[in-house]
Design a protein around this motif. Structure first.
Motif, short mmCIF file in Angstrom:
data_model
loop_
_atom_site.label_atom_id
_atom_site.label_comp_id
_atom_site.label_asym_id
_atom_site.label_seq_id
_atom_site.Cartn_x
_atom_site.Cartn_y
_atom_site.Cartn_z
N SER A 158 0.82 -1.12 -0.17
CA SER A 158 0.02 0.02 -0.15
C SER A 158 0.75 1.33 0.11
O SER A 158 0.32 2.23 -0.48
N ASP A 159 2.07 1.19 0.42
CA ASP A 159 2.90 2.37 0.51
C ASP A 159 3.86 2.50 -0.76
O ASP A 159 4.65 3.51 -0.88
N VAL A 160 3.60 1.57 -1.82
CA VAL A 160 4.52 1.50 -3.02
C VAL A 160 3.82 2.67 -4.06
O VAL A 160 2.36 2.57 -3.96
N ALA A 161 4.53 3.65 -4.56
CA ALA A 161 3.84 4.57 -5.41
C ALA A 161 3.13 3.72 -6.64
O ALA A 161 3.83 2.75 -7.23
N ALA A 162 2.06 4.19 -7.20
CA ALA A 162 1.65 3.54 -8.37
C ALA A 162 2.22 3.62 -9.61
O ALA A 162 2.17 2.85 -10.43
N HIS A 163 3.10 4.90 -9.65
CA HIS A 163 3.91 4.96 -10.82
C HIS A 163 5.18 5.16 -10.38
O HIS A 163 5.21 5.85 -9.41
N ARG A 164 6.18 4.59 -10.92
CA ARG A 164 7.58 4.43 -10.46
C ARG A 164 8.57 4.88 -11.76
O ARG A 164 8.49 4.06 -12.69
N LEU A 165 9.51 5.75 -11.47
CA LEU A 165 10.53 5.87 -12.52
C LEU A 165 11.94 5.48 -12.01
O LEU A 165 12.37 5.87 -10.81
N LEU A 166 12.86 5.04 -12.77
CA LEU A 166 14.16 4.51 -12.50
C LEU A 166 15.11 5.50 -13.47
O LEU A 166 14.86 5.29 -14.97
N LEU A 167 15.84 6.34 -12.83
CA LEU A 167 16.72 6.92 -13.76
C LEU A 167 18.32 6.31 -13.60
O LEU A 167 18.73 5.93 -12.39
N VAL A 168 19.18 6.04 -14.56
CA VAL A 168 20.50 5.48 -14.46
C VAL A 168 21.43 6.72 -15.09
O VAL A 168 21.24 6.91 -16.41
N HIS A 169 22.11 7.09 -14.09
CA HIS A 169 23.08 8.22 -14.62
C HIS A 169 24.62 7.69 -14.33
O HIS A 169 24.86 6.97 -13.49
N ALA A 170 25.60 8.45 -15.05
CA ALA A 170 26.85 8.17 -14.93
C ALA A 170 27.79 8.68 -13.51
O ALA A 170 28.40 8.10 -12.92
N ASP A 223 6.67 15.26 -6.08
CA ASP A 223 5.36 16.10 -5.54
C ASP A 223 4.16 15.52 -6.00
O ASP A 223 3.04 15.67 -5.38
N GLU A 224 4.45 14.80 -7.20
CA GLU A 224 2.77 14.12 -7.60
C GLU A 224 2.72 12.76 -6.66
O GLU A 224 1.86 12.21 -7.08
N GLY A 225 3.74 12.30 -6.23
CA GLY A 225 3.75 11.18 -5.24
C GLY A 225 4.04 9.82 -6.16
O GLY A 225 3.63 8.62 -5.84
N ARG A 226 4.70 10.16 -7.15
CA ARG A 226 5.29 8.98 -8.02
C ARG A 226 6.57 8.68 -7.41
O ARG A 226 7.54 9.64 -6.95
N GLY A 227 7.00 7.41 -7.71
CA GLY A 227 8.17 7.13 -7.06
C GLY A 227 9.35 7.26 -8.00
O GLY A 227 9.30 7.13 -9.21
N VAL A 228 10.43 7.77 -7.45
CA VAL A 228 11.67 8.25 -8.10
C VAL A 228 12.96 7.70 -7.46
O VAL A 228 13.21 7.97 -6.52
N THR A 229 13.50 6.71 -8.44
CA THR A 229 14.67 6.19 -8.05
C THR A 229 15.98 6.24 -8.95
O THR A 229 15.69 6.17 -10.08
N LEU A 230 17.10 6.97 -8.27
CA LEU A 230 18.04 7.31 -9.00
C LEU A 230 19.22 6.13 -8.64
O LEU A 230 19.67 5.88 -7.60
N VAL A 231 19.75 5.78 -9.70
CA VAL A 231 21.11 4.97 -9.78
C VAL A 231 22.09 5.61 -10.36
O VAL A 231 22.38 5.77 -11.66
N THR A 232 23.13 5.69 -9.49
CA THR A 232 24.43 6.37 -10.15
C THR A 232 25.52 5.32 -10.22
O THR A 232 25.86 4.79 -9.03
N CYS A 233 26.24 5.67 -11.27
CA CYS A 233 27.21 4.47 -11.63
C CYS A 233 28.49 4.73 -10.92
O CYS A 233 29.22 3.74 -10.79
N THR A 234 29.08 5.92 -10.89
CA THR A 234 30.37 6.32 -10.41
C THR A 234 30.31 7.48 -9.28
O THR A 234 29.09 8.18 -9.65
N ALA A 235 31.28 7.63 -8.54
CA ALA A 235 31.11 9.02 -7.70
C ALA A 235 31.74 10.37 -8.53
O ALA A 235 31.96 11.15 -7.75
N GLY A 236 32.16 9.95 -9.77
CA GLY A 236 32.65 11.17 -10.40
C GLY A 236 33.88 11.72 -10.03
O GLY A 236 34.35 12.82 -9.89
N GLU A 237 34.78 10.60 -9.50
CA GLU A 237 36.21 10.80 -8.92
C GLU A 237 36.99 11.66 -9.95
O GLU A 237 38.12 12.51 -9.40
#
Length: 307
Positions: free
Chosen positions: A2-14, A32-46
């Motif tokens: 019930s606490d999982v957003a109905a719409h979910r976005l995954l972004l994969v960035h470097a 703000d619209e209550g949609r799930g947003v997950t970000l995966v970052t592949c490196t720390a930009g060293e």
């Protein structure tokens, strides 16, 4: 569930800051619209360039502490956008920023010397297997990443594209690595895009206002790098102009990489919400939703029923 957003976005960035430059306003809008947003970052930009003089000691050829610092910058930027689910691929430090240099033709290519665990050298299946369980856990209906050229040729952007696309394929196969979770097929996949015509218009206004230094070397009527697309190749525009200020605040959090007196802010001040609050995409998998009067889809989740 019930606490999982109905719409979910995954972004994969470097690297940290790529997400804010590309989709920061969309991320804030969807949160703000209550949609799930997950970000995966592949490196720390060293290997990033350091724009803050007092932090130059963090450079890779000195103390090599930039990655940890940028981890903090990313945390601060995500707070500005309201994103609470952000992760590093395989865990922080698994893959290192590969660095880059500029080709004579104006696009990025791999650096001459690359660290042993550089993301560019990552085994594709191994890297994808770090992302597959995230996909199967989050179950996003939409994935956003780069095109096959990584926007401007940066090796880590290209590798992020490859990993994201391969992981999406593997995650959807029920018989693949059942130990990584239950199969999940992402309904829509988008590649980030920028409008060539809109950038020309903004750049022209900068030049007309007497600004010859922002985006130096770019001619509003001349050649533009390949990450700018013809409008006919863009399928989707999210109007998140109400979130432009939050995007700018998140950019300020990435202080080692983005100068507040640099071209991003110059163009924003000159063009206002029309430049950085309208974010564009190219649908490469899935069915396009309804098209607006401007000829583009207006919502990444268009046509996807809420669960």
């Amino acid at each position: 569930m019930s606490d999982v957003a109905a719409h979910r976005l995954l972004l994969v960035h470097a690297h940290p800051d790529d997400e804010t430059i590309g989709q920061g306003a969309t991320m804030a809008k969807y949160v703000d619209e209550g949609r799930g947003v997950t970000l995966v970052t592949c490196t720390a930009g060293e290997m990033g360039e350091i724009l803050v003089p007092e932090l130059e000691h963090l450079a890779a050829d000195k103390e090599d502490g930039l990655g940890e610092h940028r981890r903090g910058e990313l945390d601060a930027a995500m707070k500005e956008l309201g994103v609470t689910d952000h992760r590093f691929l395989g865990g922080f430090g698994t893959y290192r920023d590969s660095g880059m240099k500029w080709h004579d033709d104006g696009h990025a290519i791999p650096a001459d010397d690359i660290h042993d665990n550089a993301f560019w050298h990552a085994d594709l299946t191994e890297a994808a297997n770090h992302l597959v369980p995230v996909i199967r856990e989050v179950r996003p209906q939409v994935l956003v990443t780069y095109d096959e050229f990584g926007g401007y040729g940066h090796p880590d952007h290209i590798q992020a594209h490859r990993v994201a696309m391969y992981a999406a394929l593997l995650a959807a196969a029920p018989s693949y690595r059942r130990d990584l979770g239950e199969a999940w097929d992402i309904a829509k996949v988008y590649w980030a895009a920028m409008s060539k015509s809109r950038f020309r218009e903004g750049l022209r206004r900068l030049r007309d206002a007497g600004d010859e230094t922002s985006f130096e070397g770019m001619d509003p009527d001349g050649y533009l790098p390949p990450f700018f697309l013809d409008d006919e190749d863009i399928t989707t525009q999210v109007d998140a102009s109400a979130y432009t200020e939050r995007k700018m605040a998140a950019l300020r959090a990435h202080a080692t990489q983005v100068a507040t007196d640099g071209p991003f802010f110059a163009l924003s001040n000159n063009e206002g919400q029309q430049v950085w609050g309208l974010e564009m995409f190219r649908l490469v998998k899935g069915t396009l939703g309804p098209v607006e009067d401007d000829g583009w889809e207006s919502d990444l989740f268009a046509g996807i029923p809420a669960e």
